[in-house]
Design a protein around this motif. Sequence first.
Motif, mmCIF file in Angstrom:
data_model
loop_
_atom_site.group_PDB
_atom_site.id
_atom_site.type_symbol
_atom_site.label_atom_id
_atom_site.label_comp_id
_atom_site.label_asym_id
_atom_site.label_seq_id
_atom_site.Cartn_x
_atom_site.Cartn_y
_atom_site.Cartn_z
ATOM 1 N N GLU A 135 1.837 -0.422 22.348
ATOM 2 C CA GLU A 135 2.581 0.191 21.054
ATOM 3 C C GLU A 135 3.756 0.662 21.755
ATOM 4 O O GLU A 135 4.184 0.745 22.830
ATOM 5 C CB GLU A 135 1.669 1.495 20.660
ATOM 6 N N ASN A 174 2.884 0.308 15.625
ATOM 7 C CA ASN A 174 1.723 -0.490 16.178
ATOM 8 C C ASN A 174 1.450 -1.767 14.991
ATOM 9 O O ASN A 174 2.176 -1.641 13.947
ATOM 10 C CB ASN A 174 0.502 0.170 16.545
ATOM 11 N N LYS A 175 0.542 -2.570 15.174
ATOM 12 C CA LYS A 175 0.281 -3.696 14.270
ATOM 13 C C LYS A 175 -0.112 -3.001 12.955
ATOM 14 O O LYS A 175 -0.024 -3.540 11.782
ATOM 15 C CB LYS A 175 -0.861 -4.684 14.822
ATOM 16 N N GLU A 176 -1.025 -1.904 13.137
ATOM 17 C CA GLU A 176 -1.601 -1.129 11.990
ATOM 18 C C GLU A 176 -0.707 -0.621 10.921
ATOM 19 O O GLU A 176 -0.409 -0.103 9.772
ATOM 20 C CB GLU A 176 -2.824 -0.374 12.391
ATOM 21 N N ASN A 177 0.419 -0.107 11.868
ATOM 22 C CA ASN A 177 1.688 0.740 11.300
ATOM 23 C C ASN A 177 2.846 0.282 11.801
ATOM 24 O O ASN A 177 3.536 0.722 12.391
ATOM 25 C CB ASN A 177 1.331 2.152 11.811
ATOM 26 N N PRO A 178 3.340 -0.680 11.133
ATOM 27 C CA PRO A 178 4.750 -1.400 11.381
ATOM 28 C C PRO A 178 5.732 -0.630 11.245
ATOM 29 O O PRO A 178 6.825 -0.785 11.639
ATOM 30 C CB PRO A 178 4.647 -3.001 10.759
#
Length: 104
Positions: free
Chosen positions: A14, A27-31
């Motif tokens: 992250e 992160n991938k879930e929260n670009p």
Amino acid sequence: IEYVVKRVIGLPGERVFVNKGVITVFNKENPKGFNPDKGQSWENTYIKGDEDRLDVTLAENEIFVSGDNRPESLDSRINGPIDIQYIVGHAEARILPFTDRRSL
């Protein structure tokens, strides 16, 4: 040997951005990023510091930790990411807030 207890803010891979005491994790879930403190029970009790700026992307073996008394806390904002090999324990229970006590 000295042990410390800190809140894990960022996980391996992250990106953690700190600007004027506000932490944003990408992160991938929260670009677009999220504030790990927003909406949490500790949001009103932790002491926010006034750090200017920090931007770090964590390696696959690193975490980012922070204390709740941010102006006085020696944590990843000061010492950098922590190698996961140095984690020696894990949380077993949540005590506060009293309304949400449980085993983890």
